[in-house]
Design an enzyme around this catalytic site. Structure first.
Site, PDB file in Angstrom:
ATOM      1  N   LYS A 121      43.042  48.156   8.114  1.00  0.00           N
ATOM      2  CA  LYS A 121      42.422  49.322   7.472  1.00  0.00           C
ATOM      3  C   LYS A 121      41.502  48.816   6.373  1.00  0.00           C
ATOM      4  O   LYS A 121      41.740  47.736   5.823  1.00  0.00           O
ATOM      5  CB  LYS A 121      43.496  50.221   6.857  1.00  0.00           C
ATOM      6  CG  LYS A 121      43.045  51.639   6.603  1.00  0.00           C
ATOM      7  CD  LYS A 121      43.147  52.509   7.845  1.00  0.00           C
ATOM      8  CE  LYS A 121      42.520  53.870   7.621  1.00  0.00           C
ATOM      9  NZ  LYS A 121      42.788  54.792   8.734  1.00  0.00           N
ATOM     10  N   ASP A 130      37.146  56.973   9.047  1.00  0.00           N
ATOM     11  CA  ASP A 130      38.324  57.644   8.475  1.00  0.00           C
ATOM     12  C   ASP A 130      37.761  58.648   7.463  1.00  0.00           C
ATOM     13  O   ASP A 130      36.579  59.034   7.579  1.00  0.00           O
ATOM     14  CB  ASP A 130      39.266  56.614   7.818  1.00  0.00           C
ATOM     15  CG  ASP A 130      40.621  57.206   7.431  1.00  0.00           C
ATOM     16  OD1 ASP A 130      41.415  57.511   8.330  1.00  0.00           O
ATOM     17  OD2 ASP A 130      40.900  57.388   6.226  1.00  0.00           O
TER      18      ASP A 130
HETATM   19  P1  NDP Z   1      37.447  63.919   6.893  1.00  0.00           P
HETATM   20  O1  NDP Z   1      36.770  63.170   5.801  1.00  0.00           O
HETATM   21  O2  NDP Z   1      36.663  64.392   8.052  1.00  0.00           O
HETATM   22  O3  NDP Z   1      38.222  65.186   6.286  1.00  0.00           O
HETATM   23  C1  NDP Z   1      39.196  65.059   5.308  1.00  0.00           C
HETATM   24  C2  NDP Z   1      39.658  66.448   4.911  1.00  0.00           C
HETATM   25  O4  NDP Z   1      40.778  66.309   4.042  1.00  0.00           O
HETATM   26  C3  NDP Z   1      38.606  67.221   4.144  1.00  0.00           C
HETATM   27  O5  NDP Z   1      38.783  68.576   4.417  1.00  0.00           O
HETATM   28  C4  NDP Z   1      38.968  66.891   2.698  1.00  0.00           C
HETATM   29  O6  NDP Z   1      38.544  67.859   1.765  1.00  0.00           O
HETATM   30  C5  NDP Z   1      40.468  66.884   2.766  1.00  0.00           C
HETATM   31  N1  NDP Z   1      41.012  66.058   1.683  1.00  0.00           N
HETATM   32  C6  NDP Z   1      40.728  64.754   1.418  1.00  0.00           C
HETATM   33  N2  NDP Z   1      41.398  64.352   0.342  1.00  0.00           N
HETATM   34  C7  NDP Z   1      42.111  65.415  -0.071  1.00  0.00           C
HETATM   35  C8  NDP Z   1      43.014  65.628  -1.142  1.00  0.00           C
HETATM   36  N3  NDP Z   1      43.314  64.661  -2.010  1.00  0.00           N
HETATM   37  N4  NDP Z   1      43.574  66.866  -1.257  1.00  0.00           N
HETATM   38  C9  NDP Z   1      43.293  67.859  -0.379  1.00  0.00           C
HETATM   39  N5  NDP Z   1      42.435  67.709   0.655  1.00  0.00           N
HETATM   40  C10 NDP Z   1      41.866  66.514   0.783  1.00  0.00           C
HETATM   41  O7  NDP Z   1      38.661  62.972   7.350  1.00  0.00           O
HETATM   42  P2  NDP Z   1      39.465  62.996   8.713  1.00  0.00           P
HETATM   43  O8  NDP Z   1      39.610  64.380   9.199  1.00  0.00           O
HETATM   44  O9  NDP Z   1      38.894  61.962   9.598  1.00  0.00           O
HETATM   45  O10 NDP Z   1      40.884  62.420   8.230  1.00  0.00           O
HETATM   46  C11 NDP Z   1      41.946  63.272   7.769  1.00  0.00           C
HETATM   47  C12 NDP Z   1      43.259  62.519   7.852  1.00  0.00           C
HETATM   48  O11 NDP Z   1      43.499  62.108   9.199  1.00  0.00           O
HETATM   49  C13 NDP Z   1      43.374  61.248   7.018  1.00  0.00           C
HETATM   50  O12 NDP Z   1      44.706  61.083   6.589  1.00  0.00           O
HETATM   51  C14 NDP Z   1      43.036  60.164   8.022  1.00  0.00           C
HETATM   52  O13 NDP Z   1      43.553  58.900   7.648  1.00  0.00           O
HETATM   53  C15 NDP Z   1      43.738  60.702   9.244  1.00  0.00           C
HETATM   54  N6  NDP Z   1      43.293  60.181  10.514  1.00  0.00           N
HETATM   55  C16 NDP Z   1      41.983  60.301  10.903  1.00  0.00           C
HETATM   56  C17 NDP Z   1      41.587  59.803  12.119  1.00  0.00           C
HETATM   57  C18 NDP Z   1      40.225  60.020  12.655  1.00  0.00           C
HETATM   58  O14 NDP Z   1      40.016  59.738  13.844  1.00  0.00           O
HETATM   59  N7  NDP Z   1      39.284  60.531  11.896  1.00  0.00           N
HETATM   60  C19 NDP Z   1      42.535  59.043  12.980  1.00  0.00           C
HETATM   61  C20 NDP Z   1      43.901  59.066  12.519  1.00  0.00           C
HETATM   62  C21 NDP Z   1      44.230  59.585  11.316  1.00  0.00           C
HETATM   63  P3  NDP Z   1      37.282  67.575   0.806  1.00  0.00           P
HETATM   64  O15 NDP Z   1      36.093  67.873   1.649  1.00  0.00           O
HETATM   65  O16 NDP Z   1      37.480  68.504  -0.347  1.00  0.00           O
HETATM   66  O17 NDP Z   1      37.399  66.130   0.395  1.00  0.00           O
END
Ligand code: NDP
Length: 451
Positions: free
Chosen positions: A130, A170
């Site tokens: 990572k 991510d």
């Molecule tokens: P994105 O950047 O597309 O979206 C992240 C989302 O989470 C946004 O809505 C963001 O809101 C919100 N968020 C981030 N930090 C916080 C926080 N501290 N409190 C509340 N909301 C928060 O990321 P992904 O959708 O790609 O990833 C989301 C999760 O899934 C992560 O844990 C990631 O590690 C996991 N994941 C992702 C994969 C992928 O293929 N993308 C694969 C496997 C796991 P805001 O816009 O306000 O920041």
């Protein structure tokens, strides 16, 4: 003198805490795995004597580096970048890159550790890694993001490679950022190779990679419900996040006949009692991803909904819940509320969104609960398929990939049952995932001797 810190769970965890001060997320992730693995290892002396868990909980290497870039006003900005290469016993390191101000070495070490088991569960030959930076892409211009990505890759390129370490996206890193980083890699090395996944379709990317994590988390949920003779038709779902994983999880829930009630971001959550339908999901995708807007603006577009500032959505009664935002966003009290309100199944789209208290609550109440390392593995699985397509210099069709994703998620579900079936109709998916992932990596490590 005998080495003692592998003798029991408490002794082992004391050692982990001592060696990793100020790294609470990493310690938490190791604890969650160790709780199951110590029980599993009880009668397996070789794993103990070869210190396998201790070795997996010590990354192969952590590379930390300075990332300088110039903002649009001509100021020099300095960020910190990392790549954690946790374990490559079963294949090249593989795991995403996160750009978010909350990124620390602890967060990336926990993610790389989790990734090691997750990747093993997919059945594909991928080790765990990572990376990321404390760079905050919010409010930055596209040119600033490009300059940052180029600077980040100018150091990272020497540590990665198609057979060494293959990063992906991510939080904060989507197709655009992968494009900027791939462009810089290609420019520096003069090498067009599958060194990153999540690439654009025109330049080596795979169909359904974008959708795979969210869709996979819902396929896993459907598999869990099927063990109780149920499906998603008519079920209400509460989802956190509004990024890649959350919006695609919502899309698949709707496709399978469920009703999505909430989405969120770091500002709060929206509750739409009428259901977040496909056209509303499309609006969120455009609004959040392309216009970089806030979820609270949803209520202006869809007045039937309400916005709850600074809150998480776990108090909204539902049949199923999918935390899809970030780590430790669902705490012990939230888990109790969900259970009390009748939630029957939780499938994690995010990595470690539920804290240890919450995990213990779900286990205690024996609800269907899938940890992220099992339920969100669809993304990295399709990344693995992207690597295969790059090696073969060809692209597979969407139907083929959809079927492979479904099969992989079912395969992970079966592995969880194999090691997590507690009898009486209860499957401990956390235990099942931990043991199945650990066993594969551990057996490869045994074969290699002490390296
Ligand atoms: P994105 O950047 O597309 O979206 C992240 C989302 O989470 C946004 O809505 C963001 O809101 C919100 N968020 C981030 N930090 C916080 C926080 N501290 N409190 C509340 N909301 C928060 O990321 P992904 O959708 O790609 O990833 C989301 C999760 O899934 C992560 O844990 C990631 O590690 C996991 N994941 C992702 C994969 C992928 O293929 N993308 C694969 C496997 C796991 P805001 O816009 O306000 O920041």
């Amino acid at each position: 003198m005998a080495v003692t810190d592998h003798v029991d769970l408490n002794g082992f965890m004391e050692g982990v805490k001592k060696r990793n001060p100020y790294q609470p997320e990493f310690v938490q992730a190791v604890q969650e795995v160790a709780e199951d693995i110590f029980e599993f290892m009880q009668d397996k002396e070789e794993y103990h004597s070869q210190q396998i868990l201790r070795r997996i909980a010590e990354p192969d290497r952590v590379v930390s580096f300075r990332v300088c870039w110039e903002d649009d006003a001509g100021n020099i900005r300095v960020q910190r970048g990392w790549r954690v290469q946790n374990n490559n016993a079963i294949g090249p390191y593989k795991g995403g890159i996160r750009f978010h101000p909350s990124v620390t070495e602890s967060v990336l070490k926990f993610l790389a550790f989790e990734q090691t088991f997750k990747n093993a569960l997919t059945g594909l030959p991928m080790g765990g890694g990572k990376g990321g930076s404390n760079f905050n892409p919010k409010g930055k211009s596209v040119r600033e993001i490009m300059r940052f990505c180029q600077s980040f890759m100018t150091e990272l390129y020497r540590h990665i490679g198609a057979d060494i370490d293959v990063p992906a996206g991510d939080i904060g890193v989507g197709g655009r950022e992968i494009g900027f980083m791939f462009g810089q890699y290609k420019r520096i090395t003069n090498n067009f190779t599958g060194v990153l996944t999540g690439k654009g379709l025109e330049w080596g990317g795979s169909l359904i990679r974008t959708e795979a994590t969210g869709y996979g988390a819902v396929y896993f949920l459907a598999n869990m419900l099927a063990t109780k003779g149920e499906d998603l038709t008519g079920k209400t779902a509460v989802i956190s996040g509004s990024g890649n994983v959350a919006t695609h999880a919502a899309e698949k829930i709707v496709q399978l006949g469920g009703k999505v009630l909430t989405l969120s971001d770091s500002g709060g959550f929206i509750h739409d009692p009428d259901g977040i339908t496909q056209d509303k999901i499309d609006w969120v995708k455009t609004h959040k991803t392309h216009r970089r807007g806030r979820i609270e603006e949803y209520v202006e577009a869809f007045p039937g909904a309400t916005f709850h500032a600074g809150k998480t959505p776990w108090g909204v009664p539902c049949d199923v819940a999918l935390p899809c935002a970030t780590q430790n966003e669902l705490l012990g009290e939230d888990a109790k509320t969900l259970v009390a309100n009748g939630c029957r199944a939780v499938s994690e789209g995010a990595n470690m969104p539920t804290d240890l208290d919450g995990v213990h609550t779900f286990k205690h109440h024996k609800i269907l609960y899938a940890p992220g390392k099992a339920s969100n593995a669809g993304g990295v699985a399709v990344s693995g398929l992207e690597m295969s397509q790059n090696s073969e210099r060809r692209s597979w069709k969407e139907e083929e990939l959809q079927q492979m994703l479904k099969d992989i998620m079912s395969g992970i579900h079966n592995s969880c049952i194999k090691y997590g079936d507690q009898g009486g109709g209860y499957i401990d998916y956390v235990k099942g995932a931990n043991i199945a992932g650990f066993k594969k990596v551990a057996d490869a490590m045994l074969a290699f001797g002490v390296v």
